[in-house]
Design an enzyme around this catalytic site. Sequence first.
Site, PDB file in Angstrom:
ATOM      1  N   ASP A 334       3.123   6.260   9.267  1.00 26.64           N
ATOM      2  CA  ASP A 334       3.569   5.830   7.963  1.00 26.64           C
ATOM      3  C   ASP A 334       2.807   4.533   7.663  1.00 26.64           C
ATOM      4  O   ASP A 334       2.191   3.960   8.547  1.00 26.64           O
ATOM      5  CB  ASP A 334       5.074   5.585   8.064  1.00 26.64           C
ATOM      6  CG  ASP A 334       5.621   4.979   6.807  1.00 26.64           C
ATOM      7  OD1 ASP A 334       5.183   5.407   5.738  1.00 26.64           O
ATOM      8  OD2 ASP A 334       6.471   4.080   6.910  1.00 26.64           O
ATOM      9  N   THR A 336       3.860   1.662   5.007  1.00 23.41           N
ATOM     10  CA  THR A 336       4.638   0.464   4.748  1.00 23.41           C
ATOM     11  C   THR A 336       5.700   0.260   5.818  1.00 23.41           C
ATOM     12  O   THR A 336       6.427   1.176   6.160  1.00 23.41           O
ATOM     13  CB  THR A 336       5.325   0.570   3.389  1.00 23.41           C
ATOM     14  OG1 THR A 336       4.341   0.980   2.459  1.00 23.41           O
ATOM     15  CG2 THR A 336       5.907  -0.752   2.989  1.00 23.41           C
ATOM     16  N   PHE A 472       8.985  -2.504 -16.567  1.00 15.95           N
ATOM     17  CA  PHE A 472       7.874  -1.768 -15.983  1.00 15.95           C
ATOM     18  C   PHE A 472       8.212  -0.291 -15.915  1.00 15.95           C
ATOM     19  O   PHE A 472       9.348   0.095 -15.681  1.00 15.95           O
ATOM     20  CB  PHE A 472       7.659  -2.287 -14.560  1.00 15.95           C
ATOM     21  CG  PHE A 472       6.587  -1.555 -13.806  1.00 15.95           C
ATOM     22  CD1 PHE A 472       5.272  -1.986 -13.873  1.00 15.95           C
ATOM     23  CD2 PHE A 472       6.905  -0.460 -13.020  1.00 15.95           C
ATOM     24  CE1 PHE A 472       4.293  -1.323 -13.172  1.00 15.95           C
ATOM     25  CE2 PHE A 472       5.918   0.206 -12.328  1.00 15.95           C
ATOM     26  CZ  PHE A 472       4.618  -0.230 -12.403  1.00 15.95           C
ATOM     27  N   ASP A 611       2.403   5.956  -0.712  1.00 13.38           N
ATOM     28  CA  ASP A 611       1.681   5.041  -1.590  1.00 13.38           C
ATOM     29  C   ASP A 611       0.643   5.750  -2.439  1.00 13.38           C
ATOM     30  O   ASP A 611       0.254   6.865  -2.184  1.00 13.38           O
ATOM     31  CB  ASP A 611       0.941   4.009  -0.742  1.00 13.38           C
ATOM     32  CG  ASP A 611       1.791   2.788  -0.544  1.00 13.38           C
ATOM     33  OD1 ASP A 611       2.972   2.868  -0.897  1.00 13.38           O
ATOM     34  OD2 ASP A 611       1.272   1.803  -0.024  1.00 13.38           O
TER      35      ASP A 611
END
Lengths: 1119, 323
Positions: A334, A336, A472, A611
């Site tokens: 992985d 993060t 956002f 990501d």
Amino acid sequence: DREFNLSFKYANNAIKTSKYNIFTFLPLNLFEQFQRLANAYFVFLLILQLIPAISSLSWFTTVVPLLLVLCMTLAKDGSDDINRHKNDRQVNNRRVDVLIDGKLKSEKWMNVQVGDIIKLENNQFVTPKDVCYFGETEKWEVHCEAPNNRLDKFTGTLSVQGAAYALDNERIILRGCTLRNTEWCFGLVLFGGPDTKLMQNSGKSTFKRTSIDHLMNVLVLFIFGLLALMCTALAIGNSIWEHQEGTSFTAFLPRQEGANADFSSFLSFWSYVIILNTVVPISLYVSVEILRLGNSYYIDWDRKMYHTKSDIPAQARTTTLNEELGQIKYIFSDKTGTLTQNIMVFNRCSINGKSYGESLQYLGLCEKVDFSWNPLADPKFCFHDHSLIEAVKQGSREVKAFFRLLALCHTVMPEEKREGELFYQAQSPDEGALVTAARNFGFVFRGRTPDTISVVEMGISTAYQLLAVLDFNNVRKRMSVIVRSPDGRLTLYCKGADTIIYERLHPSCSKLMEVTTDHLNEYAGEGLRTLALAYKDLDEAEFEVWKVRHHEASTTMEDREAKLDAIYEDIEKDLMLIGATAVEDKLQDGVPQTIEQLSKADIKIWVLTGDKQETAENIGYSCNMLQEEMTEVFVVAADTAEGVRQELVNARKMMSPGSPDEPPVLKSGIIGKKSEEVLDEKVEGEYGLVINGHSLAYGLQEDQQLELLRTACMCQTVICCRVTPLQKAQVVELIKKHKKAVTLAIGDGANDVSMIKAAHIGVGISGQEGMQAALSSDFSFAQFRYLQRLLLVHGRWSYLRMCSFLRYFFYKNFTFTFVHLWYAFFCGFSAQTVYDEWFITLYNLVYTALPVIGLGLFDQDVDDRWSFRYPQLYAPGQQNLYFNKMAFVRILLHSSYSSIILFFIPYAAIQDTVRDDGKDIADYQSFALLAQTCLLIAVNVQLGLDTSYWTAVNQFFLWGSLSVYFAVTFTMYSNGMFLIFTSSFPFIGTARNSLNQPNVWLTIFLTTILCVLPVVAFRFLLIQLRPTMNDKVRYKMRQDKAVLPPLPRRFPRRRISTRRSGYAFSHARGYGDLVTSGRFLRRNVKSRPTLFPLAESPVAESSPQIYRSIDGTQSSKQA
Amino acid sequence: MKAGPSRTNRPDNTAFTQQRLPAWQPILSAGIVIPGFTLIGLAFIGVGVALFVTSQKITDLEVRGKRDTHAVLFFFQGPVFFYYGLTSYYQNFRTYGVSKDGYQLSGDTYYFNVRAWYSCAPYQYDSNNNPIVPCGSIANSMFSDTFQLYQVVNGMKKQVPLDGKGIAWWTDYNIKYSNPALVNGSFANAFSGTVKPVNWSKPVYELDPTDQANNGFLNQNFLVWMRQAALPKFQKLYGRIAEGDYAQGLPAGNYTLLINYSYPVISFGGTKKVVLSNVSWMGGKNQFLGIAYLVIGSLCIVMAMVMLIIYAKYKFTDDDEDM
């Protein structure tokens, strides 16, 4: 409500992980034990031994080992269960506040019921329950899924006064989690005790077995075959003997009534089954378990895998997989929280065309900026460029605007526990980093209400009126706030992906834009995540109009989002550029070095991350996985099945022009269980592959799997981005299915659970929020860098030890058993044993048990420093060189040779020999003693040859076992024992009468030498002629008198490189545009593969993205 | 950073837990292996020569077939041992080996009639259901030939005494086997109610008519027989020539061996032999050990040379490039 909820008979919250109580322990445990094949085999043998016509060995030869195994297992299970009882009691008696009749009452956990509302406090263990979080309500009803073991999924609805709210995984806290960063909260108990997800998970998880286990199963089958074969051959031999010799020998040896030659050969078959049963390695299983347990403890004990900061030691949660750690070929990681710390650091910025935070800091030339003038500064923050602080102090307008923007435009929540001690709760660590930076530079964000933001600007408290937040989302890729300053000015502050901001800038900024772009390129090249900042002064009237429209849009029921976006778009234009920020996504310590070491060990590393492509790629570069020196880095991002296939094929053809269309496949397997293995293909040069989620989805389809597999396996590094947890598991399964390779998955978050469970070995990074990954892993530790120690040291040693152990164990048992085979030819195939029955009983249990365990616990070929220095030493494990079918055949041959020596040398030496006083010594008992002594000494010397690391313990075990042998032998053959147990010790006096003869000792010596010297010579020649890596390193280690050669000087991690940028909030399309514009291309332009995508697929766009750029770590949130 | 309590989980720093136990790490280097082989080779050759020479010095005389006069050409150094040998005789057959009763043989008369779990079948009871003592196949098949050795001196036969005592193991004679206690002062009475083994001509208490003490389970020829041979070809000690004129050895001359042939071996294809032999420090005559030591020693030397050549020629160079 308690009574109402009670009426449903939900599971009680008292948990019970223990299996037995005092009364059920013995019968239940014994019942379980006898279900095991090994013990059943013992019983079968015992029954055979009780038939007098067959019994070639006394009952105790089987009963003693059986009892020992049973007792050991009883003791182990017993102590395990006592521990479980203790844990249960502790957990069940923990106190918690429960809301009963509107009041909080302290209750024991075990009395908490489903439907109770409980209060959890910070850092309190959420022990025995799954809890759903929610606010204060009065009348409510929860519908949720039935108890299950999916840690990463939850569905349910909460109905409050008719309104339904969705409950998903984000809303629940699982048993075993700790509440963090939250003072207290209320929760509703959803599942209790055994229904909780954790309890549903424990124990029932699929049982992982190592490849050696599988091999052993095959070998045991083979050994049973061998046993049957030997017994049949001997039975036939017996039949022939009975016909030729036995018939005429009946004068002295009458047959039993009704027994003819054929029947006697039938009996002798079973007699030999008893005698030769030691080829089947029953006690092996017990020993293997001990070894694995021991080697697991080494992992738990290793200080070099203990993380001081978080006080977390490494933990081997599964104790049966150790040797597999030495065979890893593929690592799925992985990103993060695993490779990166999930900590963002404000590193560089560009303000009004001036760049700050020059990379001098990496050379260590610069002192940290002193922030002590600012009482509210965060002491952990550090920055090295003094010119920025000068600029702030001089009161430059742009710099002030820059930091004011950072202090205002965000969604961070502040927390001030004590005066001046500020904590920020940021949804994304990027935001946190930026707000903290502003704080230290004198623009302290101190608090917010729904319509104000209080900021301390250079020591002066200021309150801004917050008029609107233009939030956002992943289409907008920017956020803005509209604030009114104390002096009444209206300003819009906006931050976002540079491409997005650039499109909305006022033409007057064009010059600044150019300079800033250069800076942005530079930052991106360093692997930093960048954002552009801009502002706009608003006209009061204009804003009033906009405000009305905004209100209208925000209350429409249809298409609200799109309408809002359009409104936002209207006001976010003609912005004035301030500058740009660059935030470093901090890698965990030692990640690049670890990756480099692992790839030197020929382990392929695949990064599977949620990501975005550029972020992942960026990290790939910064942690050495993708390298500038690589011949090519392919990017697969097509959005049709055919496109993906084409790109994969193109990449493959480029790497290996001659590669065939059909994958090279090795078919193997026994009937009924066919397995196909796709072979590795040779590739010149190093390649990388980046593939994104939707391409991967196509690639994982049945018909494209092999194509994906072939191409990916030709690359040194594979990065899969935007993958779902399910896809992570699918990728792992794909490799597992088609490659005969051992896989390891490492991750920290709930979204890694599936892959951790799917891989042969799952490793969890512990100490992060959320324990799901660590809980479902086999090994856990606090830092990614410990992986190299786990694999290159612990794994390698475990594999080495296990293989040495197995090889030696088989050798000693085969040798022991085969001697009977040769003796059969000289005793009329009568199933006469060569050794004393007591020797047969104790050989495995006492005489040879400890030395081989010592080998399996202490042996190491080279120490850990040398293992790190030469990661290539890891390769034999991957290729499964130390213990495989060939090795097994070699052991068989070696054992046959040894057993021939061990039988025929004593045979020839004892022929017609007498003692030095003329008395007989060629009798059966003396021969048995001679043969068993020869055997024991020979196998112990062989053990000495196999041991490369002689600790005092090894010495003690070896000499101790030999001494015990002689002591026990002399005791059992003594007068006293005979007088007490006449029938059990008929060998009285044998030891005294034969071991005082020099020719007996000369025979023992000769036998041992003959067993061992050829092995020595063979090994020596092998080292000279075909030295392995291992031999070379050991030789070198010896030569250098254990002075480790220094690691070849690594160039310092290159900061000034030409990597691609990653934008913290940017999206793939912006990236694509940049590339086409050519502005972000590397300086030393290399050719890129043509398969680089220009267009982003809609799949990615529609995939949900939360307002944060991290993946993994499922933080629990309050609803 | 907090100290102390925050490190509660830190593992102990001991050599054992950190796997840093001091250790000796030998490797098979040329400096050890080649001299090792040479030394072992030399030592073996030395031992081999000693064994071979010793074995050569041992005199043995083997008598097969029916010839009964033999010439001893030189002085036969004493003490000389007299063995009988059998071939193709499976004393080590499993069912043969267990066919005895250890309790009975240790003199426990209770087991004359009662069986422990030892199996003596079919030699437990005779046809009249009388218990056979000693029971079982081994005892029943006791070697029954008797031998007398004469030296022919001037045409006269002079008996060479064969001492049938002191031929069994001390432990067998003193510990393992015992006679039953006398009953009414009579040894024979102790065996009353039992019958002799089927093949025997005399009961167990009359095995040696010449010496009352050498009877019962302690008859030394019986003890020697009861100690089963390991291999189907074996020889057993019959007597020692250690008395009178022959205590120092057998003088050169002609000897006559009188064999009372009663033990059948032809039926199962076996052969009998008689061996006269003296012994040395390493036991009886057995060429094998000496020759084996010589051969292995020489092989070690050869191997050492081969290894030396290979080492000189191929020894792996310590190049770092592939490391």
